[in-house]
Design a protein around this motif. Sequence first.
Motif, PDB file in Angstrom:
ATOM      1  N   VAL A   6       8.760   2.849   1.593  1.00 39.16           N
ATOM      2  CA  VAL A   6       7.422   3.310   2.003  1.00 39.16           C
ATOM      3  C   VAL A   6       6.599   2.139   2.533  1.00 39.16           C
ATOM      4  CG1 VAL A   6       5.206   4.184   1.123  1.00 39.16           C
ATOM      5  CG2 VAL A   6       7.336   5.348   0.534  1.00 39.16           C
ATOM      6  N   GLY A   7       6.597   1.041   1.801  1.00 38.77           N
ATOM      7  CA  GLY A   7       5.865  -0.142   2.255  1.00 38.77           C
ATOM      8  C   GLY A   7       6.345  -0.642   3.600  1.00 38.77           C
ATOM      9  N   ARG A   8       7.658  -0.658   3.785  1.00 38.25           N
ATOM     10  CA  ARG A   8       8.236  -1.098   5.054  1.00 38.25           C
ATOM     11  C   ARG A   8       7.836  -0.170   6.195  1.00 38.25           C
ATOM     12  NH1 ARG A   8      12.132   0.142   8.262  1.00 38.25           N
ATOM     13  NH2 ARG A   8      13.024   1.729   6.920  1.00 38.25           N
ATOM     14  N   LEU A   9       7.928   1.130   5.969  1.00 41.41           N
ATOM     15  CA  LEU A   9       7.582   2.099   7.017  1.00 41.41           C
ATOM     16  C   LEU A   9       6.098   2.043   7.388  1.00 41.41           C
ATOM     17  CD1 LEU A   9       9.716   5.136   5.808  1.00 41.41           C
ATOM     18  CD2 LEU A   9      10.098   3.731   7.852  1.00 41.41           C
ATOM     19  N   VAL A  10       5.249   1.906   6.396  1.00 40.31           N
ATOM     20  CA  VAL A  10       3.802   1.777   6.667  1.00 40.31           C
ATOM     21  C   VAL A  10       3.563   0.553   7.546  1.00 40.31           C
ATOM     22  CG1 VAL A  10       1.577   1.217   5.601  1.00 40.31           C
ATOM     23  CG2 VAL A  10       3.002   3.017   4.621  1.00 40.31           C
TER      24      VAL A  10
END
Length: 80
Positions: free
Chosen positions: A29-33
Amino acid sequence: MIPTDPGPYIAVVGAGDASGRLYELATEVGRLVAERGGTVVCGGLGGVMEAAARGASEAGHRSIVSEMFWRVDRRLHGGR
């Protein structure tokens, strides 16, 4: 630190003791954001918040970690 860029900002809050698949999902999630131009905002504790900040960092973007959440958690759990 007060952000000066327009964001968007995505707040991530979750279990401090998360591990395994949940930790992997929060990292993703952090990477995609980050890859989509967002900034991860979290409390910087272990588990989900650590993983989301790590994912943003691994994607080459920043995250904003607030010590305020860390202090609240410590007080709730008997620390100072």
